[in-house]
Design an enzyme around this catalytic site. Structure first.
Site, PDB file in Angstrom:
ATOM      1  N   HIS A 198       0.832  -1.301   0.098  1.00  0.00           N
ATOM      2  CA  HIS A 198       0.046   0.032  -0.015  1.00  0.00           C
ATOM      3  C   HIS A 198       0.715   1.147   0.090  1.00  0.00           C
ATOM      4  O   HIS A 198       0.416   2.334  -0.123  1.00  0.00           O
ATOM      5  CB  HIS A 198      -0.801  -0.012   1.075  1.00  0.00           C
ATOM      6  CG  HIS A 198      -2.157   0.691   1.061  1.00  0.00           C
ATOM      7  ND1 HIS A 198      -2.707   1.882   1.916  1.00  0.00           N
ATOM      8  CD2 HIS A 198      -3.078   0.645   0.333  1.00  0.00           C
ATOM      9  CE1 HIS A 198      -3.669   2.462   1.635  1.00  0.00           C
ATOM     10  NE2 HIS A 198      -4.248   1.920   0.465  1.00  0.00           N
ATOM     11  N   LYS A 243       3.218   4.377  -0.998  1.00  0.00           N
ATOM     12  CA  LYS A 243       3.054   5.379  -2.194  1.00  0.00           C
ATOM     13  C   LYS A 243       4.151   6.128  -1.949  1.00  0.00           C
ATOM     14  O   LYS A 243       4.248   7.132  -1.380  1.00  0.00           O
ATOM     15  CB  LYS A 243       1.649   6.052  -2.382  1.00  0.00           C
ATOM     16  CG  LYS A 243       0.693   4.911  -2.566  1.00  0.00           C
ATOM     17  CD  LYS A 243      -0.716   5.594  -2.285  1.00  0.00           C
ATOM     18  CE  LYS A 243      -1.690   4.705  -2.489  1.00  0.00           C
ATOM     19  NZ  LYS A 243      -1.780   3.520  -1.660  1.00  0.00           N
ATOM     20  N   HIS A 276      -8.653  10.885  -0.332  1.00  0.00           N
ATOM     21  CA  HIS A 276      -7.976   9.881  -0.195  1.00  0.00           C
ATOM     22  C   HIS A 276      -6.638   9.900   0.640  1.00  0.00           C
ATOM     23  O   HIS A 276      -6.022   8.862   0.896  1.00  0.00           O
ATOM     24  CB  HIS A 276      -7.524   9.410  -1.717  1.00  0.00           C
ATOM     25  CG  HIS A 276      -7.204   8.083  -1.881  1.00  0.00           C
ATOM     26  ND1 HIS A 276      -5.708   7.643  -1.962  1.00  0.00           N
ATOM     27  CD2 HIS A 276      -7.648   6.820  -1.762  1.00  0.00           C
ATOM     28  CE1 HIS A 276      -5.363   6.543  -2.139  1.00  0.00           C
ATOM     29  NE2 HIS A 276      -6.894   5.939  -1.784  1.00  0.00           N
ATOM     30  N   LYS A 303      -4.552  10.200   4.081  1.00  0.00           N
ATOM     31  CA  LYS A 303      -4.798   9.776   5.373  1.00  0.00           C
ATOM     32  C   LYS A 303      -3.905  10.331   6.310  1.00  0.00           C
ATOM     33  O   LYS A 303      -2.725  10.843   6.050  1.00  0.00           O
ATOM     34  CB  LYS A 303      -4.465   8.123   5.351  1.00  0.00           C
ATOM     35  CG  LYS A 303      -5.072   7.347   4.393  1.00  0.00           C
ATOM     36  CD  LYS A 303      -4.391   7.111   3.349  1.00  0.00           C
ATOM     37  CE  LYS A 303      -4.830   6.057   2.483  1.00  0.00           C
ATOM     38  NZ  LYS A 303      -6.113   6.538   1.712  1.00  0.00           N
TER      39      LYS A 303
END
Length: 610
Positions: free
Chosen positions: A262, A264, A493, A495
């Site tokens: 996950h 990025k 999107h 967090k």
């Protein structure tokens, strides 16, 4: 079949025993075999890259919208749906017959579906959408693609942003709110450096789109893509890259069920030096179009003099060795080459702390290397104590939610909260959320009134199967509101996690990360607390006042206007409104895999996911 009624302030469902699952995470689902085969065969049923079932549903509804007035296109209401009308918006009912096949087979890892979420929308529908912006069939890749003017970009890199924290550009909002924001084409612009090679770490990747984001002169430079795909989805990813001889791949090992890659991150090697970019966007057009995303952009790291020891060029935050440790955790030869590159550069100007997760079961001193125990360690060692800080709340904001357990004591208000409230040499263990916990996640109305309308919910994959098991969690929920950044209608999107003061005018620390609210991302203690188990790769950066020369132990929260006494050097640009607004009695959290047909979205459509 055993059935019981569960009810809470923000939801009511009929729960059957067949809905129960031991699955621990909702942002880790892998593409179903059937969906991948359909894309491999060139069908137009979904994006031509592996992605979540939630995103596939959004793609389907953009291509084939169900107009609010066109009730004939809506599926015939099952008994549970007929009950909804009499509940006046209090919740949803779902019987086992309403489940999608892939939801009924949640226990089979290869059938898991990638879930990523996003939200961001206001109380009133936006009034300034152009016809093209409101079109459900827009091509996101055609929007926001032009890089900033050269001088603007140069100012971003060298001007008054000591935190180097940016939001992504959003199409369809006032341009003043895009001032200081970045598109991926800005990041990859020659203004940022003369590219030699790059590495892209990500979760959901559209290879053809990604290549187009690089300037023409860089499109044949070596590009390494680090991913977590397996089996059919891996084959599909490799097939996308066949036309590009410069692209190579590194598959991240995911040996624990329901884990995802996950993280990025971009590693950009230039003739002039090295840059690291840690962000929250997937490498697909939709994530850079009308969503709120976060980016940390490193300084340009110069090359160390030849013959300098690799341990040189370390920052006070230990960023260099922590980044190398993270890359070494992949145990991949191709990433060892990037470790060598990092060792050759001077990262001493870095002011943030690296906070990652890597899959595994960790004991002893390794237990504090990753996940929420890593956050706890950093706060205990580097966060300054502030008077009466025990009463300071914690705020978590995210786009996906995993299984939290039967009640708050199972994880949220025990081990996770203990890490969030750690400070100085001690960690305060206050159970049952004695420290206020505010969780920011979009409501159905937030999504409905967003720039994208209901399809924005495709990147907010909270499922009915997970939600109905943890109605207690919804009492902590707060709406998405972002007038401060002009992004109330651009679903998040991003967090973020932080520790604000009770009046929400100060924050003790701020974290931007890929990690959603899940045990898979943050880790969960096992074996009486002696072992931390993490399923997924995640990466974020932690901002602490002490690393920016602030001795008061907090940042001020930046207001909407300069007249509010903002100082860009000491006030942090929190990307959403504080204090967060608690859900009202009729607010419901966005759940992607049930219909939303009571009111039209900003494009005049309903949400019928299947």
């Amino acid at each position: 079949m055993r059935t019981m009624l569960q009810e809470g302030a923000h939801g009511k469902w009929t729960v059957s025993s067949s809905d129960e699952s031991t699955e621990e995470n909702s942002d880790n689902e892998k593409p179903s075999t059937s969906s991948l085969l359909s894309t491999a065969q060139g069908k137009a049923s979904g994006p031509q890259y592996p992605c979540s079932e939630a995103r596939k549903a959004a793609h389907k509804r953009k291509a084939s919208p169900v107009k609010f007035s066109d009730k004939s296109l809506a599926p015939e209401s099952p008994p549970a749906e007929k009950q909804r009308a009499s509940q006046e918006g209090l919740g949803w009912c779902l019987s086992s017959s309403d489940e999608e096949p892939e939801d009924r087979e949640k226990s089979a890892p290869k059938e898991r579906v990638k879930e990523e979420k996003r939200d961001d929308a206001p109380e009133e529908p936006p009034q300034n959408h152009s016809k093209d912006e409101r079109s459900g069939n827009h091509k996101a890749e055609d929007c926001n693609e032009a890089p900033s003017e050269a001088q603007d970009t140069w100012d971003l890199l060298n001007g008054g942003n000591p935190f180097r924290f940016f939001l992504t550009k959003v199409t369809g909002i006032e341009q003043s709110y895009n001032s200081g924001a970045l598109h991926i084409k800005d990041i990859l612009s020659p203004l940022f450096g003369t590219l030699i090679s790059s590495a892209q770490f990500n979760y959901c990747i559209d290879v053809e789109w990604l290549v187009r984001q690089y300037p023409q002169e860089f499109r044949k430079k070596p590009l390494l893509i680090v991913h977590g795909e397996k089996r059919e989805s891996k084959a599909q990813l490799l097939a996308q890259a066949r036309p590009f001889e410069n692209i190579s791949f590194c598959q991240a090992k995911l040996d624990i069920a329901f884990g995802t890659h996950h993280t990025k991150m971009m590693l950009l090697l230039y003739e002039e030096g090295l840059r690291v970019v840690i962000h929250t966007s997937n490498l697909i057009a939709d994530d850079w179009h009308q969503k709120t995303q976060g980016i940390w952009l490193s300084p340009l790291y110069p090359r160390l003099p030849q013959g300098t020891a690799g341990s040189a060029g370390e920052s006070e935050t230990n960023f260099k060795s922590d980044l190398i440790s993270y890359l070494m955790a992949y145990n991949a030869p191709t990433l060892k080459e990037w470790v060598d590159v990092i060792q050759e550069h001077d990262l001493s100007e870095t002011r943030v702390y690296l906070l990652g997760s890597t899959p595994g079961r960790y004991q002893g001193i390794d237990k504090e290397k990753w996940g929420h125990l890593r956050l706890r360690k950093l706060l205990k060692e580097h966060a300054s104590s502030v008077p009466a800080q025990e009463s300071w709340p914690v705020v978590g904001q995210f786009s996906s939610i995993g299984s939290m357990g039967a009640d708050e004591s199972k994880w949220l208000c025990s081990e996770f909260q203990e890490s969030l409230v750690a400070v100085g040499s001690r960690a305060t263990s206050l159970l049952k959320c004695d420290v206020p916990v505010h969780l920011v996640y979009p409501t159905v109305n937030n999504v409905r009134q967003s720039l994208e309308g209901y399809p924005a919910g495709g990147s907010l994959p909270y499922s009915i199967q997970t939600a109905q098991k943890q109605l207690w969690l919804h009492t902590y929920f707060h709406k998405w509101s972002a007038e401060v950044s002009g992004r109330s209608h651009a679903m998040p999107h991003i967090k973020t996690y932080m520790r604000p003061s009770p009046d929400f005018k100060k924050i003790a620390w701020f974290l931007v990360t890929s990690a959603n609210l899940s045990k898979a991302a943050w880790g969960a203690l096992e074996k009486n607390g002696t072992q931390l188990m993490i399923r997924s790769y995640e990466l974020g950066v932690l901002f602490l006042p002490s690393a920016f020369g602030l001795d008061k132990g907090y940042f001020r929260v930046r207001g909407k206007t300069l007249s509010e006494g903002n100082d860009s050097a000491t006030s942090f640009p929190v990307p959403f409104d504080l204090p967060p607004e608690r859900y009202g009695s009729k607010d419901q959290p966005w759940i992607w895999n049930i219909p939303h047909t009571d009111a039209p979205d900003t494009h005049g459509n309903m949400w019928v996911p299947s």
